[in-house]
Design a protein around this motif. Structure first.
Motif, PDB file in Angstrom:
ATOM      1  N   ALA A 144       0.852  -1.194   0.000  1.00  0.00           N
ATOM      2  CA  ALA A 144       0.000   0.000   0.000  1.00  0.00           C
ATOM      3  C   ALA A 144       0.879   1.233   0.000  1.00  0.00           C
ATOM      4  O   ALA A 144       1.455   1.597   1.024  1.00  0.00           O
ATOM      5  N   VAL A 145       0.999   1.885  -1.142  1.00  0.00           N
ATOM      6  CA  VAL A 145       1.826   3.083  -1.241  1.00  0.00           C
ATOM      7  C   VAL A 145       1.205   4.050  -2.238  1.00  0.00           C
ATOM      8  O   VAL A 145       0.779   3.656  -3.327  1.00  0.00           O
ATOM      9  N   ASN A 146       1.109   5.315  -1.836  1.00  0.00           N
ATOM     10  CA  ASN A 146       0.685   6.374  -2.742  1.00  0.00           C
ATOM     11  C   ASN A 146       1.388   7.647  -2.313  1.00  0.00           C
ATOM     12  O   ASN A 146       1.052   8.245  -1.294  1.00  0.00           O
ATOM     13  N   VAL A 147       2.384   8.019  -3.093  1.00  0.00           N
ATOM     14  CA  VAL A 147       3.122   9.249  -2.786  1.00  0.00           C
ATOM     15  C   VAL A 147       3.070  10.210  -3.970  1.00  0.00           C
ATOM     16  O   VAL A 147       3.914  11.085  -4.111  1.00  0.00           O
ATOM     17  N   LEU A 148       2.064  10.026  -4.818  1.00  0.00           N
ATOM     18  CA  LEU A 148       1.935  10.909  -5.972  1.00  0.00           C
ATOM     19  C   LEU A 148       1.635  12.329  -5.510  1.00  0.00           C
ATOM     20  O   LEU A 148       0.790  12.549  -4.635  1.00  0.00           O
ATOM     21  N   LEU A 149       2.327  13.285  -6.103  1.00  0.00           N
ATOM     22  CA  LEU A 149       2.090  14.686  -5.782  1.00  0.00           C
ATOM     23  C   LEU A 149       1.044  15.235  -6.748  1.00  0.00           C
ATOM     24  O   LEU A 149       1.018  14.886  -7.919  1.00  0.00           O
ATOM     25  N   SER A 150       0.185  16.105  -6.229  1.00  0.00           N
ATOM     26  CA  SER A 150      -0.962  16.592  -6.986  1.00  0.00           C
ATOM     27  C   SER A 150      -0.745  18.033  -7.442  1.00  0.00           C
ATOM     28  O   SER A 150      -0.027  18.795  -6.812  1.00  0.00           O
ATOM     29  N   LYS A 151      -1.412  18.376  -8.544  1.00  0.00           N
ATOM     30  CA  LYS A 151      -1.382  19.762  -9.013  1.00  0.00           C
ATOM     31  C   LYS A 151      -2.521  20.589  -8.423  1.00  0.00           C
ATOM     32  O   LYS A 151      -2.496  21.817  -8.494  1.00  0.00           O
ATOM     33  N   ASP A 152      -3.524  19.897  -7.855  1.00  0.00           N
ATOM     34  CA  ASP A 152      -4.690  20.660  -7.407  1.00  0.00           C
ATOM     35  C   ASP A 152      -5.250  20.274  -6.041  1.00  0.00           C
ATOM     36  O   ASP A 152      -6.148  20.939  -5.541  1.00  0.00           O
ATOM     37  N   GLU A 153      -4.722  19.227  -5.392  1.00  0.00           N
ATOM     38  CA  GLU A 153      -5.270  18.821  -4.107  1.00  0.00           C
ATOM     39  C   GLU A 153      -4.959  19.851  -3.027  1.00  0.00           C
ATOM     40  O   GLU A 153      -3.800  20.182  -2.780  1.00  0.00           O
ATOM     41  N   THR A 154      -6.013  20.361  -2.378  1.00  0.00           N
ATOM     42  CA  THR A 154      -5.840  21.302  -1.266  1.00  0.00           C
ATOM     43  C   THR A 154      -6.612  20.852  -0.028  1.00  0.00           C
ATOM     44  O   THR A 154      -6.522  21.496   1.020  1.00  0.00           O
ATOM     45  N   TYR A 155      -7.399  19.777  -0.132  1.00  0.00           N
ATOM     46  CA  TYR A 155      -8.255  19.272   0.956  1.00  0.00           C
ATOM     47  C   TYR A 155      -9.260  20.320   1.420  1.00  0.00           C
ATOM     48  O   TYR A 155      -9.727  20.285   2.553  1.00  0.00           O
ATOM     49  N   GLY A 156      -9.589  21.260   0.525  1.00  0.00           N
ATOM     50  CA  GLY A 156     -10.544  22.308   0.871  1.00  0.00           C
ATOM     51  C   GLY A 156     -11.940  21.776   1.151  1.00  0.00           C
ATOM     52  O   GLY A 156     -12.742  22.452   1.791  1.00  0.00           O
ATOM     53  N   ASP A 157     -12.225  20.563   0.658  1.00  0.00           N
ATOM     54  CA  ASP A 157     -13.557  19.975   0.863  1.00  0.00           C
ATOM     55  C   ASP A 157     -13.618  19.090   2.108  1.00  0.00           C
ATOM     56  O   ASP A 157     -14.659  18.500   2.403  1.00  0.00           O
ATOM     57  N   ILE A 158     -12.511  18.970   2.831  1.00  0.00           N
ATOM     58  CA  ILE A 158     -12.476  18.162   4.059  1.00  0.00           C
ATOM     59  C   ILE A 158     -12.604  19.085   5.267  1.00  0.00           C
ATOM     60  O   ILE A 158     -11.871  20.070   5.392  1.00  0.00           O
TER      61      ILE A 158
END
Length: 481
Positions: A144-158
């Protein structure tokens, strides 16, 4: 964020209110910067909906997560020791799963998961929404690994849960990532390129916190001054935005105004600033709103132009002095703190003296001081030899710390005889008969409890001080309650 005078790393076990129907236990610890603590609140919120309540008892946990820091070698060593502890407990409780979050996760993914086999899952700073899937993978025996970096993730909806909170102060994340590429720093590689969060979601979170009784928020980012919302996406792509997007964009000064006007009785703080990006309109906005605290954390890193250039800090000593002068002109009682790194490659005694002279000019209220430690993957590690002897680093750091203590005492002494507004945050560490809180300048003040309570804004007359703490007596509630 606590004032520190050395390289001490703090780890906090985080706990939230149980959620009805949840049956699994999550033990989560955070190390490093305030952004990590904020991220842990996002993680706890995501996992709460997956059946996990938090616990302070490691032995009863079904899932153990450590949110990590890669800024300094000592921070990584601390996390490794904690992983050894987790795995010792795991031998007693085989159903326990162990995961690494954050900056170390991104940097050491294969080492942790495949080579050393000391964790079950590895999750980078932009992949927390994938945690439910990753936990399922672990339970079914898959990596289980996910270290992909995002261009738009800000967690503004959390909506973050407020872990172990007194209900007084909260972090509100406004940006993620960093574009500055300082040669000593690993953040752009572990947290990705800079992007900003929708201002509407930020104001909604601030309003929600006010409704829940919070009295103070800190707008948080690796570099808050470069906040720029133009509809989403990376800041570096703003140049390609439409004319309408550019005309309706929101910068940091505008965001400060939105937050200050949304909740006039809530204290607004922000961290961290960068001298190259802080503009006069931010200082003017601070001066215009009573509820924006008169305090700026303004990392300088070095007082030497030569070292600043090697660090790829895009400000000069002269420009930094001009910024300080402008702050003091518009906000005379503004508290200012710093970050300083001593012993950067090729640093000479002359460079070191430049730093001490800069400190004498500013006389900071407090600071965060470190000796340079080479971080794998950074430009400095690739291009520069770590050639300053450890004894020299240690001696220079001691001189910087001692000078800062002198300046901190000078600053606290200026409060003696004055009456200042203090927001009560908690009981004093040294006496259960006293409250502890902070002034607008982020200076800690303690005073007898009287009839006051946590969350009250109190006018306190300062009678004495140490270099870190004001000592006084409460006069009355302030008109901010």
């Amino acid at each position: 964020m606590e004032k520190i005078l050395d390289e001490k790393q703090q780890g906090n076990t985080l706990v939230m209110e149980p959620r009805k129907g949840n049956s699994r236990k999550l033990f989560i610890e955070s190390y490093g910067c305030a952004m990590n603590f904020s991220d842990s609140e996002i993680v706890a919120s995501i996992l709460s909906k997956e059946g996990f309540d938090t616990t302070q008892k490691l032995e009863e946990a079904d899932l153990v997560l450590v949110n990590t820091c890669s800024i300094r070698e000592k921070a990584e060593q601390t996390v490794r020791k904690r992983l050894e502890k987790y795995n010792a407990v795991k031998k007693i409780n085989p159903k326990m799963k162990v995961g690494v979050l954050g900056c170390m996760a991104e940097r050491l993914k294969s080492k942790f998961l495949e080579e050393e086999k000391i964790v079950d899952l590895v999750v980078g700073p932009d992949a927390y929404k994938d945690l439910p899937n990753l936990i399922n993978d672990v339970e079914e025996g898959r990596d289980a690994v996910n270290v992909l970096l995002s261009k738009d993730e800000t967690y503004g909806d959390i909506s973050p849960v407020r872990l172990q909170s007194t209900g007084v102060s909260a972090f509100v994340s406004i940006t993620r990532g960093c574009d500055n590429m300082c040669t000593f720093c690993v953040v752009p590689f572990t947290r990705g390129r800079e992007r900003s969060r929708d201002p509407q979601s930020i104001v909604e979170e601030v309003n929600d916190l006010a409704a829940k009784g919070f009295k103070e928020i800190t707008l948080l980012g690796q570099n808050v001054d470069s906040y720029l919302w133009y509809g989403g996406g990376l800041k570096k792509d703003f140049k390609n935005a439409s004319e309408m997007q550019k005309a309706t964009s929101v910068n940091f000064s505008a965001l400060l105004k939105l937050c200050a006007e949304a909740q006039p009785k809530m204290r607004i703080r922000f961290s961290t600033s960068n001298p190259q990006d802080m503009t006069m309109d931010v200082i003017e906005t601070m001066a215009s709103y009573r509820n924006i605290c008169n305090y700026i954390h303004l990392p300088v890193q070095s007082g030497s132009d030569r070292i600043l250039k090697k660090m790829n800090r895009l400000h000069t000593r002269k420009e930094y002095f001009e910024m300080i002068d402008n702050i003091k002109k518009l906000i005379p009682d503004c508290g200012i703190s710093h970050d300083i790194i001593t012993g950067f490659p090729t640093e000479t005694e002359e460079d070191h003296q430049d730093t001490l002279e800069l400190m004498e000019y500013v006389k900071y209220h407090f600071g965060y001081m470190f000796s340079y430690s080479e971080r794998p993957g950074t430009m400095a590690e690739r291009k520069f030899e770590d050639d300053v002897p450890e004894e020299t680093k240690k001696r220079r750091l001691t001189e910087i710390v001692n000078l800062q203590r002198k300046h901190s005492l000078y600053r606290t002494q200026t409060f003696i005889g004055k009456t200042v507004e203090v927001l009560i945050e908690k009981e004093s560490k040294k006496s259960d008969a006293q409250w502890s809180g902070r002034t607008q300048q982020s200076t800690v003040a303690v005073f007898p409890k009287g009839d006051y309570k946590i969350g009250d804004f109190v006018n306190v007359k300062i009678n004495d001080c140490t270099s870190a703490t004001l000592i006084g007596e409460a006069i009355e509630l302030s008109d901010n309650n």
